[in-house]
Design a protein around this motif. Structure first.
Motif, PDB file in Angstrom:
ATOM      1  N   VAL A  59      -4.209   6.828  -3.502  1.00 35.89           N
ATOM      2  CA  VAL A  59      -3.615   5.687  -2.804  1.00 35.89           C
ATOM      3  C   VAL A  59      -3.685   4.478  -3.725  1.00 35.89           C
ATOM      4  O   VAL A  59      -4.656   4.302  -4.473  1.00 35.89           O
ATOM      5  CB  VAL A  59      -4.341   5.407  -1.468  1.00 35.89           C
TER       6      VAL A  59
ATOM      7  N   VAL B  65       0.866  -1.178   0.000  1.00 36.86           N
ATOM      8  CA  VAL B  65       0.000   0.000   0.000  1.00 36.86           C
ATOM      9  C   VAL B  65       0.902   1.227   0.000  1.00 36.86           C
ATOM     10  O   VAL B  65       1.802   1.345   0.835  1.00 36.86           O
ATOM     11  CB  VAL B  65      -0.920   0.034   1.238  1.00 36.86           C
TER      12      VAL B  65
ATOM     13  N   ALA C 169      -4.372   0.206   4.827  1.00 30.79           N
ATOM     14  CA  ALA C 169      -3.089   0.899   4.971  1.00 30.79           C
ATOM     15  C   ALA C 169      -2.579   0.807   6.406  1.00 30.79           C
ATOM     16  O   ALA C 169      -1.378   0.587   6.645  1.00 30.79           O
ATOM     17  CB  ALA C 169      -3.233   2.361   4.549  1.00 30.79           C
TER      18      ALA C 169
ATOM     19  N   ARG D 205      -8.113  10.705  -4.741  1.00 34.72           N
ATOM     20  CA  ARG D 205      -8.772  11.595  -3.779  1.00 34.72           C
ATOM     21  C   ARG D 205      -8.736  13.048  -4.242  1.00 34.72           C
ATOM     22  O   ARG D 205      -9.580  13.848  -3.872  1.00 34.72           O
ATOM     23  CB  ARG D 205      -8.083  11.466  -2.420  1.00 34.72           C
TER      24      ARG D 205
ATOM     25  N   LEU E 192      -9.789   1.275   2.424  1.00 39.26           N
ATOM     26  CA  LEU E 192      -8.378   1.465   2.059  1.00 39.26           C
ATOM     27  C   LEU E 192      -7.576   2.033   3.230  1.00 39.26           C
ATOM     28  O   LEU E 192      -6.412   1.665   3.433  1.00 39.26           O
ATOM     29  CB  LEU E 192      -8.271   2.381   0.849  1.00 39.26           C
ATOM     30  N   THR E 193      -8.177   2.928   3.981  1.00 44.24           N
ATOM     31  CA  THR E 193      -7.492   3.490   5.149  1.00 44.24           C
ATOM     32  C   THR E 193      -7.189   2.396   6.171  1.00 44.24           C
ATOM     33  O   THR E 193      -6.103   2.353   6.764  1.00 44.24           O
ATOM     34  CB  THR E 193      -8.354   4.592   5.789  1.00 44.24           C
TER      35      THR E 193
ATOM     36  N   ASP F 299     -12.873   4.350   0.487  1.00 42.86           N
ATOM     37  CA  ASP F 299     -11.808   5.109   1.131  1.00 42.86           C
ATOM     38  C   ASP F 299     -11.596   4.640   2.573  1.00 42.86           C
ATOM     39  O   ASP F 299     -10.455   4.506   3.034  1.00 42.86           O
ATOM     40  CB  ASP F 299     -12.146   6.600   1.091  1.00 42.86           C
TER      41      ASP F 299
ATOM     42  N   ASP G 110      -3.455  13.195  -5.523  1.00 45.09           N
ATOM     43  CA  ASP G 110      -3.623  12.732  -4.157  1.00 45.09           C
ATOM     44  C   ASP G 110      -4.379  11.419  -4.287  1.00 45.09           C
ATOM     45  O   ASP G 110      -5.595  11.397  -4.510  1.00 45.09           O
ATOM     46  CB  ASP G 110      -4.418  13.753  -3.343  1.00 45.09           C
TER      47      ASP G 110
ATOM     48  N   THR H 188       1.185   5.676  -1.501  1.00 48.08           N
ATOM     49  CA  THR H 188       0.554   6.825  -2.137  1.00 48.08           C
ATOM     50  C   THR H 188       1.070   6.965  -3.567  1.00 48.08           C
ATOM     51  O   THR H 188       2.149   6.455  -3.917  1.00 48.08           O
ATOM     52  CB  THR H 188       0.850   8.124  -1.374  1.00 48.08           C
TER      53      THR H 188
END
Length: 299
Positions: A101, A26, A146, A56, A142-143, A139, A99, A28
């Motif tokens: 991921v 994972v 991560a 994002r 994914l957070t 999102d 921006d 950016t």
């Protein structure tokens, strides 16, 4: 990721520089920009792993199998193993400042997901413009992925690390099931590439890859000449029909080696190899690993 060769299409092999034994990474998009060599960033490439990108902020245009894919806030992009891509770029051809991921993962790292097969088999959608609700759900997932990914890196030698890896697999499965239930993107805006010949071949391949590996046989089944079939495959993917057939067999072999306890010989027979030695030679030629070696590396 590591690039291989100096052809018009650069092959990118999966390699996690921080957690070499883990089949998921994972990062950016900014971290990717810093990692990629300039030649790779501006050149058509073909990964041997799955690549999910959630945007994002910022804008750019990617390419997947020769189709431009606009990237803007709430865009989701899925590049599958073997697909030809160019990374999102701005109007000057430089890598876009997004921006975003990314989740990179190998087919072997996936948990069993029979309901998500259409998403993963190479023929599913590549691009979505998400609704606000769908974007927020992805999102959040994914957070969480991560966070667990960074946790895996902080205690690799602990007993809890195995639990963290299994949790990562399950969270990845959750993410993919959320993607699989998204509304299908507008086919009129993003039509399938390669024409009717390639569409007929890819569905026949999915149905018959375990028993048929002859280009001639596929061409006969769909009613075209081998030359026409190969030309359609190269137009759609940059690869020959034979390369696509072999790649699909390899993918299934990897899944069976990781997600089942079937003996190697039984897996070979399932995929049409009458002799285990022939299966071993085939997998070693295509992946650089014997069946047993691949299974050991992934477990």
């Amino acid at each position: 990721m590591v690039e291989v060769g100096q052809r018009d299409v650069i092959d990118i092999a999966y390699r996690n520089p921080d957690l070499p034994r883990l089949g998921i990474e994972v990062l950016t998009f900014d971290a990717l920009r810093r990692r990629l060599r300039r030649t790779v960033a501006r050149t058509t490439s073909r990964p041997d792993f799955h690549q999910l990108l959630l945007v994002r902020g910022g804008t750019g245009t990617a390419m997947v199998d020769f189709v431009p894919r606009p990237c803007a806030p709430r865009t989701l992009l899925h590049v599958r193993p073997g697909q030809v891509q160019r990374f999102p770029a701005d109007a000057t051809g430089r890598l876009a400042e997004l921006d975003a991921v990314l989740v990179l993962f190998t087919a072997a790292f996936l948990p069993p997901l029979p309901l998500a097969t259409p998403l993963l088999d190479g023929f599913g959608p590549a691009h979505w413009t998400l609704s606000p609700g769908d974007y927020e759900a992805l999102d959040r997932t994914l957070t969480e992925i991560a966070a667990e990914y960074h946790a895996a890196g902080s205690h690799q030698e602990d007993l809890d690390a195995d639990l963290t890896v299994q949790l990562l697999r399950q969270l990845l499965g959750t993410l993919l099931l959320r993607v699989a239930r998204l509304p299908h993107p507008d086919r009129a805006t993003f039509p399938p590439t390669g024409g009717e010949v390639f569409r007929a071949f890819r569905y026949e391949l999915e149905r018959s890859f375990a028993t048929i590996r002859s280009v001639q046989s596929y061409a006969t089944r769909i009613g075209y000449s081998p030359r026409t079939l190969t030309r359609a495959c190269q137009t759609a993917t940059g690869r020959t029909a034979k390369q696509l057939i072999d790649a699909r067999v390899v993918l299934e072999a990897q899944r069976l080696l990781v997600h089942t306890d079937l003996p190697v010989a039984a897996i070979g027979r399932t995929l049409g190899f009458s002799e285990p030695t022939n299966f071993g030679k085939f997998l070693a030629r295509e992946t650089g690993h014997t069946p047993g070696g691949f299974r050991t590396r992934q477990r």
